[in-house]
Design an enzyme around this catalytic site. Structure first.
Site, PDB file in Angstrom:
ATOM      1  N   ASN A  71      50.107  35.583  16.424  1.00 16.69           N
ATOM      2  CA  ASN A  71      50.237  34.333  17.172  1.00 16.69           C
ATOM      3  C   ASN A  71      49.026  33.503  16.751  1.00 16.69           C
ATOM      4  O   ASN A  71      47.918  33.716  17.248  1.00 16.69           O
ATOM      5  CB  ASN A  71      50.238  34.578  18.679  1.00 16.69           C
ATOM      6  CG  ASN A  71      50.416  33.274  19.459  1.00 16.69           C
ATOM      7  OD1 ASN A  71      50.310  32.179  18.901  1.00 16.69           O
ATOM      8  ND2 ASN A  71      50.664  33.394  20.761  1.00 16.69           N
ATOM      9  N   HIS A  77      50.807  25.213  13.493  1.00 19.89           N
ATOM     10  CA  HIS A  77      51.376  23.897  13.198  1.00 19.89           C
ATOM     11  C   HIS A  77      50.569  23.129  12.153  1.00 19.89           C
ATOM     12  O   HIS A  77      50.917  21.997  11.823  1.00 19.89           O
ATOM     13  CB  HIS A  77      51.452  23.077  14.500  1.00 19.89           C
ATOM     14  CG  HIS A  77      51.893  23.880  15.679  1.00 19.89           C
ATOM     15  ND1 HIS A  77      53.132  24.490  15.747  1.00 19.89           N
ATOM     16  CD2 HIS A  77      51.260  24.231  16.843  1.00 19.89           C
ATOM     17  CE1 HIS A  77      53.231  25.150  16.885  1.00 19.89           C
ATOM     18  NE2 HIS A  77      52.108  25.018  17.570  1.00 19.89           N
ATOM     19  N   HIS A  97      55.249  33.472  19.699  1.00 20.90           N
ATOM     20  CA  HIS A  97      54.671  32.438  20.561  1.00 20.90           C
ATOM     21  C   HIS A  97      55.068  32.722  21.998  1.00 20.90           C
ATOM     22  O   HIS A  97      56.249  32.992  22.278  1.00 20.90           O
ATOM     23  CB  HIS A  97      55.121  31.034  20.141  1.00 20.90           C
ATOM     24  CG  HIS A  97      54.588  30.682  18.798  1.00 20.90           C
ATOM     25  ND1 HIS A  97      53.259  30.403  18.599  1.00 20.90           N
ATOM     26  CD2 HIS A  97      55.173  30.651  17.589  1.00 20.90           C
ATOM     27  CE1 HIS A  97      53.054  30.203  17.313  1.00 20.90           C
ATOM     28  NE2 HIS A  97      54.199  30.350  16.676  1.00 20.90           N
ATOM     29  N   SER A  99      54.915  30.625  24.611  1.00 16.89           N
ATOM     30  CA  SER A  99      55.712  29.524  25.150  1.00 16.89           C
ATOM     31  C   SER A  99      56.830  29.173  24.167  1.00 16.89           C
ATOM     32  O   SER A  99      56.785  29.559  22.993  1.00 16.89           O
ATOM     33  CB  SER A  99      54.818  28.302  25.383  1.00 16.89           C
ATOM     34  OG  SER A  99      54.305  27.812  24.151  1.00 16.89           O
ATOM     35  N   ARG A 108      54.555  20.663  18.003  1.00 21.93           N
ATOM     36  CA  ARG A 108      54.588  22.142  18.077  1.00 21.93           C
ATOM     37  C   ARG A 108      55.896  22.714  17.526  1.00 21.93           C
ATOM     38  O   ARG A 108      56.068  23.928  17.460  1.00 21.93           O
ATOM     39  CB  ARG A 108      54.416  22.614  19.521  1.00 21.93           C
ATOM     40  CG  ARG A 108      53.070  22.274  20.116  1.00 21.93           C
ATOM     41  CD  ARG A 108      52.913  22.905  21.491  1.00 21.93           C
ATOM     42  NE  ARG A 108      51.921  22.194  22.272  1.00 21.93           N
ATOM     43  CZ  ARG A 108      50.606  22.436  22.228  1.00 21.93           C
ATOM     44  NH1 ARG A 108      50.139  23.391  21.461  1.00 21.93           N
ATOM     45  NH2 ARG A 108      49.772  21.727  22.967  1.00 21.93           N
TER      46      ARG A 108
HETATM   47  O1  CA2 Z   1      52.941  29.549  22.883  1.00 23.22           O
HETATM   48  C1  CA2 Z   1      52.083  30.029  22.138  1.00 23.22           C
HETATM   49  O2  CA2 Z   1      51.876  31.235  22.045  1.00 23.22           O
HETATM   50  C2  CA2 Z   1      51.171  29.097  21.329  1.00 23.22           C
HETATM   51  O3  CA2 Z   1      50.906  29.728  20.080  1.00 23.22           O
HETATM   52  C3  CA2 Z   1      49.892  28.931  22.124  1.00 23.22           C
HETATM   53  C4  CA2 Z   1      48.932  27.940  21.481  1.00 23.22           C
HETATM   54  C5  CA2 Z   1      49.639  26.633  21.174  1.00 23.22           C
HETATM   55  O4  CA2 Z   1      48.751  25.751  20.485  1.00 23.22           O
HETATM   56  C6  CA2 Z   1      50.874  26.833  20.349  1.00 23.22           C
HETATM   57  O5  CA2 Z   1      51.496  25.580  20.150  1.00 23.22           O
HETATM   58  C7  CA2 Z   1      51.837  27.763  21.052  1.00 23.22           C
HETATM   59  C8  CA2 Z   1      47.754  27.626  22.410  1.00 23.22           C
HETATM   60  C9  CA2 Z   1      47.064  28.801  22.931  1.00 23.22           C
HETATM   61  C10 CA2 Z   1      46.136  28.314  23.979  1.00 23.22           C
HETATM   62  O6  CA2 Z   1      46.146  29.247  25.018  1.00 23.22           O
HETATM   63  C11 CA2 Z   1      45.589  28.895  26.165  1.00 23.22           C
HETATM   64  C12 CA2 Z   1      45.656  29.813  27.174  1.00 23.22           C
HETATM   65  C13 CA2 Z   1      45.117  29.536  28.391  1.00 23.22           C
HETATM   66  C14 CA2 Z   1      44.475  28.304  28.603  1.00 23.22           C
HETATM   67  C15 CA2 Z   1      44.403  27.388  27.584  1.00 23.22           C
HETATM   68  C16 CA2 Z   1      44.959  27.692  26.359  1.00 23.22           C
END
Ligand code: CA2
Length: 140
Positions: A71, A77, A97, A99, A108
């Site tokens: 991940n 991206h 991922h 989400s 995304r």
């Molecule tokens: O959905 C996912 O696993 C992502 O890889 C998570 C990334 C995001 O930039 C991708 O588009 C999708 C972000 C990870 C950030 O995780 C956080 C967790 C808690 C609080 C803030 C950020």
């Protein structure tokens, strides 16, 4: 058998912020419970906020481990360099991922990594890592 879970930037914050998107559980706690169910394999975990460190880890394990679950966070991206590293190694890589990136902002929706991975699991929460692991175990 050695399998690596490789997490990218900000995933060390899981469980601390944005629970509506990423849930309440920290990755360390999820990893501990996952590991306890797979005592017969060597399940490794590495997280970095640095693109170069993620590439170095892919190079380090990508010719001798049996599978990698990645991940790459937001580097998914943006990073042609991580995509190239995945293409360069021989170990199969599954992209996960937490989400559903396709239900979020347009930037995304695209993954530079996906074409170089054996498959992608998105939007199924932390359970996606276990689904990826099950796939890799049956592959080898
Ligand atoms: O959905 C996912 O696993 C992502 O890889 C998570 C990334 C995001 O930039 C991708 O588009 C999708 C972000 C990870 C950030 O995780 C956080 C967790 C808690 C609080 C803030 C950020």
């Amino acid at each position: 058998m050695d399998i690596l879970i490789l997490n990218g930037p900000n995933l060390n914050l899981l469980g601390k912020r944005e629970p509506s998107i990423y849930g309440h559980q920290s990755f360390d706690s999820y990893f501990d419970s996952l590991k306890s169910g797979y005592k017969e394999i060597q399940l490794h975990y590495y997280q970095s906020n640095s693109e170069g460190a993620l590439i170095d880890k892919l190079h380090e394990v990508g010719f001798n481990y049996d599978g990698i679950i990645i991940n790459a966070g937001a580097y998914t991206h943006t990073s042609i360099a991580i995509a190239d590293a995945i293409a360069a190694i021989s170990t199969p890589v599954v992209e996960v991922h937490i989400s559903n990136i396709h239900a979020r902002e347009k930037f995304r929706h695209h993954s530079f990594l996906a074409p170089n991975c054996v498959g992608s699991i998105v939007g199924l929460g932390l359970r996606g890592y276990q689904f990826a692991l099950e796939y890799l175990l049956k592959l080898t």
